[in-house]
Motif scaffolding. Structure first.
Motif, PDB file in Angstrom:
ATOM      1  N   ARG A  13     -94.779  35.604  11.231  1.00 15.32           N
ATOM      2  CA  ARG A  13     -94.106  36.723  11.817  1.00 15.32           C
ATOM      3  C   ARG A  13     -95.271  37.721  11.214  1.00 15.32           C
ATOM      4  N   ARG A  14     -95.918  38.821  11.795  1.00 20.39           N
ATOM      5  CA  ARG A  14     -96.608  39.745  11.218  1.00 20.39           C
ATOM      6  C   ARG A  14     -95.843  40.820  11.358  1.00 20.39           C
ATOM      7  N   THR A  15     -95.803  41.642  10.131  1.00 18.15           N
ATOM      8  CA  THR A  15     -95.043  42.986   9.938  1.00 18.15           C
ATOM      9  C   THR A  15     -96.238  44.201   9.627  1.00 18.15           C
ATOM     10  N   PRO A  16     -95.813  45.244  10.308  1.00 15.07           N
ATOM     11  CA  PRO A  16     -96.643  46.237   9.976  1.00 15.07           C
ATOM     12  C   PRO A  16     -96.547  46.746   8.627  1.00 15.07           C
ATOM     13  N   VAL A  17     -97.495  47.328   8.001  1.00 13.48           N
ATOM     14  CA  VAL A  17     -97.382  47.790   6.441  1.00 13.48           C
ATOM     15  C   VAL A  17     -98.521  48.812   6.496  1.00 13.48           C
ATOM     16  N   GLU A  18     -98.593  49.423   5.210  1.00 17.00           N
ATOM     17  CA  GLU A  18     -99.616  50.333   4.832  1.00 17.00           C
ATOM     18  C   GLU A  18     -99.982  50.212   3.339  1.00 17.00           C
ATOM     19  N   ILE A  19    -100.725  49.425   3.062  1.00 14.92           N
ATOM     20  CA  ILE A  19    -101.166  48.753   1.728  1.00 14.92           C
ATOM     21  C   ILE A  19    -102.636  49.185   1.100  1.00 14.92           C
ATOM     22  N   ASP A  20    -102.780  49.944   0.333  1.00 12.33           N
ATOM     23  CA  ASP A  20    -104.323  50.102  -0.026  1.00 12.33           C
ATOM     24  C   ASP A  20    -104.732  49.052  -0.800  1.00 12.33           C
ATOM     25  N   VAL A  21    -105.781  48.357  -0.571  1.00 11.98           N
ATOM     26  CA  VAL A  21    -106.444  47.335  -1.359  1.00 11.98           C
ATOM     27  C   VAL A  21    -107.954  47.501  -1.402  1.00 11.98           C
ATOM     28  N   THR A  22    -108.275  46.751  -2.451  1.00 20.47           N
ATOM     29  CA  THR A  22    -109.766  46.542  -2.579  1.00 20.47           C
ATOM     30  C   THR A  22    -110.350  45.216  -2.162  1.00 20.47           C
ATOM     31  N   ILE A  30    -115.186  47.022  -1.138  1.00 21.22           N
ATOM     32  CA  ILE A  30    -114.877  48.002  -0.335  1.00 21.22           C
ATOM     33  C   ILE A  30    -113.457  48.252  -0.400  1.00 21.22           C
ATOM     34  N   ASP A  31    -113.094  49.643  -0.244  1.00 21.32           N
ATOM     35  CA  ASP A  31    -111.613  50.061  -0.213  1.00 21.32           C
ATOM     36  C   ASP A  31    -111.151  50.005   1.180  1.00 21.32           C
ATOM     37  N   GLY A  32    -109.909  49.463   1.435  1.00 17.87           N
ATOM     38  CA  GLY A  32    -109.607  49.304   2.750  1.00 17.87           C
ATOM     39  C   GLY A  32    -107.906  49.444   2.771  1.00 17.87           C
ATOM     40  N   THR A  33    -107.258  49.391   3.939  1.00 21.98           N
ATOM     41  CA  THR A  33    -105.924  49.337   3.853  1.00 21.98           C
ATOM     42  C   THR A  33    -105.285  48.421   4.879  1.00 21.98           C
ATOM     43  N   ILE A  34    -104.469  47.424   4.221  1.00 19.48           N
ATOM     44  CA  ILE A  34    -103.636  46.487   5.170  1.00 19.48           C
ATOM     45  C   ILE A  34    -102.830  47.170   6.115  1.00 19.48           C
ATOM     46  N   SER A  35    -102.869  46.998   7.091  1.00 18.33           N
ATOM     47  CA  SER A  35    -102.042  47.589   8.228  1.00 18.33           C
ATOM     48  C   SER A  35    -101.021  46.518   9.021  1.00 18.33           C
ATOM     49  N   ASP A  36    -101.644  45.340   8.926  1.00 20.35           N
ATOM     50  CA  ASP A  36    -100.509  44.175   9.458  1.00 20.35           C
ATOM     51  C   ASP A  36    -100.790  42.965   8.646  1.00 20.35           C
ATOM     52  N   ALA A  42    -103.871  39.042   7.344  1.00 18.53           N
ATOM     53  CA  ALA A  42    -103.813  40.347   7.486  1.00 18.53           C
ATOM     54  C   ALA A  42    -104.887  40.910   8.444  1.00 18.53           C
ATOM     55  N   ARG A  43    -104.521  42.103   8.796  1.00 15.99           N
ATOM     56  CA  ARG A  43    -105.386  42.938   9.346  1.00 15.99           C
ATOM     57  C   ARG A  43    -105.955  44.157   8.471  1.00 15.99           C
ATOM     58  N   ILE A  44    -107.136  44.207   7.999  1.00 16.32           N
ATOM     59  CA  ILE A  44    -107.560  45.347   7.155  1.00 16.32           C
ATOM     60  C   ILE A  44    -108.339  46.443   7.712  1.00 16.32           C
ATOM     61  N   ASP A  45    -107.976  47.630   7.762  1.00 18.86           N
ATOM     62  CA  ASP A  45    -108.566  48.764   8.335  1.00 18.86           C
ATOM     63  C   ASP A  45    -109.553  49.399   7.336  1.00 18.86           C
ATOM     64  N   GLY A  46    -110.626  49.841   7.763  1.00 18.82           N
ATOM     65  CA  GLY A  46    -111.449  50.636   6.832  1.00 18.82           C
ATOM     66  C   GLY A  46    -112.376  49.627   6.096  1.00 18.82           C
ATOM     67  N   ARG A  75    -112.780  47.513  10.822  1.00 22.06           N
ATOM     68  CA  ARG A  75    -111.784  46.631  10.735  1.00 22.06           C
ATOM     69  C   ARG A  75    -111.900  45.103  10.555  1.00 22.06           C
ATOM     70  N   MET A  76    -111.060  44.262  10.103  1.00 18.20           N
ATOM     71  CA  MET A  76    -111.240  43.174  10.115  1.00 18.20           C
ATOM     72  C   MET A  76    -110.073  42.348  10.183  1.00 18.20           C
ATOM     73  N   GLY A  77    -109.954  41.107  10.625  1.00 16.58           N
ATOM     74  CA  GLY A  77    -108.722  39.913  10.244  1.00 16.58           C
ATOM     75  C   GLY A  77    -108.920  39.157   9.586  1.00 16.58           C
ATOM     76  N   VAL A  78    -108.312  38.670   8.587  1.00 15.30           N
ATOM     77  CA  VAL A  78    -108.434  37.677   7.298  1.00 15.30           C
ATOM     78  C   VAL A  78    -107.334  36.802   7.662  1.00 15.30           C
TER      79      VAL A  78
END
Length: 121
Positions: A13-22, A30-36, A42-46, A75-78
């Motif tokens: 089950r995918r969950t919307p989040v906002e987590i800053d990661v490297t 690259i710095d990005g934000t996990i949004s899903d 995960a989906r990583i924006d930025g 963005r990308m999906g991992v």
């Protein structure tokens, strides 16, 4: 004869989040934000890397290994080869999901006696 395959439902089950990661690739960080987020990916924006490349996601002192499944300009999906089961990223996922509400059960002994919702006799 052509065989048609039906799409499989998602395993996690995918969950919307906002987590800053490297995100650490082979040549760059690259710095990005996990949004899903889910236990399987995960989906990583930025952040964006080539499809099928391997990377590391750094968050809260934890390193999570991932493979890029799809990528766009920003963005990308991992997919995680090892399911998230513990650590700071898993804890953030659990916090985002919140407590699961248990279904309320009404038993005959706890119902008011009488007719209708007002208990008329």
């Amino acid at each position: 004869m052509t065989s048609l395959s039906l799409p499989r439902p998602r395993q996690y089950r995918r969950t919307p989040v906002e987590i800053d990661v490297t995100v650490n690739g082979v040549l760059n960080m690259i710095d990005g934000t996990i949004s899903d987020l889910s236990e399987g990916g995960a989906r990583i924006d930025g952040a964006s890397m080539p499809v099928r490349s391997r990377c590391e996601i750094h968050y809260g002192g934890q390193v999570v290994y991932a493979v890029v499944m799809w990528a766009e300009f920003d963005r990308m999906g991992v997919r995680f080869p090892y399911e998230l089961t513990s650590g700071p990223l898993y804890n953030a996922l659990e916090r985002a999901r919140g407590p699961a509400a248990a279904p309320v059960q009404v038993f005959r002994t706890s119902r008011p006696s009488g007719f209708g919702r007002r208990g008329l006799r």
